[in-house]
Design a protein around this motif. Sequence first.
Motif, PDB file in Angstrom:
ATOM      1  N   LEU A   1      35.287  13.444   9.608  1.00  0.00           N
ATOM      2  CA  LEU A   1      34.646  14.533  10.348  1.00  0.00           C
ATOM      3  C   LEU A   1      34.666  14.282  11.851  1.00  0.00           C
ATOM      4  O   LEU A   1      33.859  14.841  12.601  1.00  0.00           O
ATOM      5  CB  LEU A   1      33.209  14.772   9.872  1.00  0.00           C
ATOM      6  N   GLY A   2      35.612  13.442  12.302  1.00  0.00           N
ATOM      7  CA  GLY A   2      35.801  13.239  13.730  1.00  0.00           C
ATOM      8  C   GLY A   2      36.508  14.440  14.346  1.00  0.00           C
ATOM      9  O   GLY A   2      37.456  14.981  13.770  1.00  0.00           O
ATOM     10  N   LEU A   3      36.054  14.880  15.516  1.00  0.00           N
ATOM     11  CA  LEU A   3      36.620  16.052  16.178  1.00  0.00           C
ATOM     12  C   LEU A   3      37.990  15.728  16.763  1.00  0.00           C
ATOM     13  O   LEU A   3      38.146  14.745  17.492  1.00  0.00           O
ATOM     14  CB  LEU A   3      35.680  16.543  17.278  1.00  0.00           C
ATOM     15  N   ILE A   4      38.984  16.572  16.454  1.00  0.00           N
ATOM     16  CA  ILE A   4      40.344  16.392  16.965  1.00  0.00           C
ATOM     17  C   ILE A   4      40.640  17.353  18.099  1.00  0.00           C
ATOM     18  O   ILE A   4      41.212  16.975  19.127  1.00  0.00           O
ATOM     19  CB  ILE A   4      41.375  16.577  15.829  1.00  0.00           C
ATOM     20  N   GLY A   5      40.280  18.620  17.934  1.00  0.00           N
ATOM     21  CA  GLY A   5      40.572  19.608  18.966  1.00  0.00           C
ATOM     22  C   GLY A   5      39.715  20.841  18.785  1.00  0.00           C
ATOM     23  O   GLY A   5      39.053  21.031  17.759  1.00  0.00           O
ATOM     24  N   GLU A   6      39.728  21.732  19.798  1.00  0.00           N
ATOM     25  CA  GLU A   6      38.873  22.920  19.759  1.00  0.00           C
ATOM     26  C   GLU A   6      39.519  24.066  20.513  1.00  0.00           C
ATOM     27  O   GLU A   6      40.204  23.867  21.531  1.00  0.00           O
ATOM     28  CB  GLU A   6      37.510  22.605  20.367  1.00  0.00           C
ATOM     29  N   LEU A   7      39.306  25.286  19.997  1.00  0.00           N
ATOM     30  CA  LEU A   7      39.699  26.522  20.666  1.00  0.00           C
ATOM     31  C   LEU A   7      38.443  27.323  20.975  1.00  0.00           C
ATOM     32  O   LEU A   7      37.460  27.245  20.242  1.00  0.00           O
ATOM     33  CB  LEU A   7      40.641  27.338  19.787  1.00  0.00           C
ATOM     34  N   SER A   8      38.497  28.122  22.031  1.00  0.00           N
ATOM     35  CA  SER A   8      37.291  28.817  22.497  1.00  0.00           C
ATOM     36  C   SER A   8      37.091  30.169  21.843  1.00  0.00           C
ATOM     37  O   SER A   8      36.488  31.057  22.434  1.00  0.00           O
ATOM     38  CB  SER A   8      37.349  28.980  24.014  1.00  0.00           C
ATOM     39  N   GLN A   9      37.588  30.348  20.620  1.00  0.00           N
ATOM     40  CA  GLN A   9      37.363  31.597  19.894  1.00  0.00           C
ATOM     41  C   GLN A   9      37.381  31.324  18.397  1.00  0.00           C
ATOM     42  O   GLN A   9      38.105  30.440  17.934  1.00  0.00           O
ATOM     43  CB  GLN A   9      38.440  32.633  20.235  1.00  0.00           C
ATOM     44  N   PRO A  10      36.587  32.070  17.638  1.00  0.00           N
ATOM     45  CA  PRO A  10      36.597  31.876  16.177  1.00  0.00           C
ATOM     46  C   PRO A  10      37.813  32.537  15.555  1.00  0.00           C
ATOM     47  O   PRO A  10      38.179  33.661  15.910  1.00  0.00           O
ATOM     48  CB  PRO A  10      35.300  32.570  15.729  1.00  0.00           C
ATOM     49  N   LEU A  11      38.456  31.843  14.625  1.00  0.00           N
ATOM     50  CA  LEU A  11      39.662  32.348  13.975  1.00  0.00           C
ATOM     51  C   LEU A  11      39.540  32.212  12.468  1.00  0.00           C
ATOM     52  O   LEU A  11      39.017  31.209  11.968  1.00  0.00           O
ATOM     53  CB  LEU A  11      40.903  31.568  14.435  1.00  0.00           C
ATOM     54  N   GLY A  12      40.042  33.207  11.725  1.00  0.00           N
ATOM     55  CA  GLY A  12      40.246  33.029  10.296  1.00  0.00           C
ATOM     56  C   GLY A  12      41.381  32.041  10.100  1.00  0.00           C
ATOM     57  O   GLY A  12      42.400  32.122  10.788  1.00  0.00           O
ATOM     58  N   LEU A  13      41.248  31.101   9.183  1.00  0.00           N
ATOM     59  CA  LEU A  13      42.118  29.924   9.201  1.00  0.00           C
ATOM     60  C   LEU A  13      42.935  29.766   7.927  1.00  0.00           C
ATOM     61  O   LEU A  13      42.426  29.927   6.815  1.00  0.00           O
ATOM     62  CB  LEU A  13      41.254  28.673   9.408  1.00  0.00           C
ATOM     63  N   PHE A  14      44.230  29.397   8.123  1.00  0.00           N
ATOM     64  CA  PHE A  14      45.137  29.097   7.015  1.00  0.00           C
ATOM     65  C   PHE A  14      46.015  27.925   7.441  1.00  0.00           C
ATOM     66  O   PHE A  14      46.644  27.971   8.500  1.00  0.00           O
ATOM     67  CB  PHE A  14      46.024  30.306   6.678  1.00  0.00           C
ATOM     68  N   PHE A  15      46.060  26.883   6.606  1.00  0.00           N
ATOM     69  CA  PHE A  15      46.857  25.697   6.924  1.00  0.00           C
ATOM     70  C   PHE A  15      48.254  25.793   6.309  1.00  0.00           C
ATOM     71  O   PHE A  15      48.418  26.194   5.158  1.00  0.00           O
ATOM     72  CB  PHE A  15      46.195  24.434   6.373  1.00  0.00           C
ATOM     73  N   ASP A  16      49.256  25.419   7.104  1.00  0.00           N
ATOM     74  CA  ASP A  16      50.598  25.134   6.600  1.00  0.00           C
ATOM     75  C   ASP A  16      50.929  23.730   7.099  1.00  0.00           C
ATOM     76  O   ASP A  16      51.672  23.537   8.059  1.00  0.00           O
ATOM     77  CB  ASP A  16      51.609  26.165   7.119  1.00  0.00           C
ATOM     78  N   ALA A  17      50.309  22.739   6.444  1.00  0.00           N
ATOM     79  CA  ALA A  17      50.436  21.356   6.897  1.00  0.00           C
ATOM     80  C   ALA A  17      51.860  20.834   6.747  1.00  0.00           C
ATOM     81  O   ALA A  17      52.285  19.934   7.475  1.00  0.00           O
ATOM     82  CB  ALA A  17      49.466  20.463   6.121  1.00  0.00           C
ATOM     83  N   GLU A  18      52.616  21.390   5.778  1.00  0.00           N
ATOM     84  CA  GLU A  18      53.988  20.951   5.582  1.00  0.00           C
ATOM     85  C   GLU A  18      54.835  21.218   6.825  1.00  0.00           C
ATOM     86  O   GLU A  18      55.722  20.445   7.177  1.00  0.00           O
ATOM     87  CB  GLU A  18      54.615  21.655   4.372  1.00  0.00           C
ATOM     88  N   ASP A  19      54.573  22.334   7.503  1.00  0.00           N
ATOM     89  CA  ASP A  19      55.299  22.674   8.723  1.00  0.00           C
ATOM     90  C   ASP A  19      54.514  22.328   9.981  1.00  0.00           C
ATOM     91  O   ASP A  19      54.922  22.678  11.085  1.00  0.00           O
ATOM     92  CB  ASP A  19      55.627  24.176   8.730  1.00  0.00           C
TER      93      ASP A  19
END
Length: 311
Positions: free
Chosen positions: A109-127
Amino acid sequence: MKNQFFFLFVFLLLAVGFGCSKDCPTCPKVEETKHYRGWLYYTESSPILYSLYKVDMETDSIVDSMKHEDNELHAGSAAVSSDGRYLAVWFSDTYATRGSTRLYNAQTLGLIGELSQPLGLFFDAEDHWLLGLNGTVAGNLIKQLSLPELTTLSVDTVHNFRPMIIDRIRNLLYGVADQGGSAPVVYPRGFYSYNYVSHELKSLPILWSPTDTIKDVLTPYLSSNGEILYFTGDEPAGATVWGSIAGAYDLHSRTLLWYYPLVTPVGGIAVSPDGKEVWVTDPGPPGYDWNSGTIYILDAATGRYLQGISM
């Protein structure tokens, strides 16, 4: 001539046998796929909490939690990458006037990065991508972000299309065209796929009959091979007693494989790991104490009723 062929054959054998030995410095390095430990993450929408919780599935206990340091920003939906490495959470205030999207290490649960707006999220970790849905008055935007830097790679306007699930293998987002939101209605009511690499949107009408389509898909679920869409939704008026169904749709042949009548389509749907059973939650009509809901277990191939668990 025979001797020449013999020496050539021996040379090839030696090349195959020693060309990629453990001591060979020129051998290509085979990268081992790293799998991270799995956890269950959920967000609590209680007015006094609005936190994200991390659950150990083996001990059935909460092992960690977190909250935004700004008490006016509440944790909304969360997404986890398929390899268990990343966790993304969006935060917003009560009136959705401001917020942020944060990327965490899913293990610590360590913070990696942040954007200044809320987004609906979908991961494509393979790419190595994170896809974010940003709703605006002018229309919905799909942002393709790099992982873990969160650098914007592309921004596509998809008007009133709202993605709901992702097929990472085929680079597809599946969802519906909203009719009552703030975005201008460009696409007619129905179910769609969106290729976030080729930037193509395609209509996928789920035909009930040659002239009727399923009105609304509310809870979609994709089979492990990405070929069958399981869903709950509303069918054409009068087709079933309550007007709600669970169903299976072949995305390749574009045919409705089966349906099972429900009281209400707002529950959840999932497929067992072996692909043989479909589990559907039917909460029953809201506000009626006489029906507290049922979990239906259906045959994934035929939709045949197997078992019901009364709640």
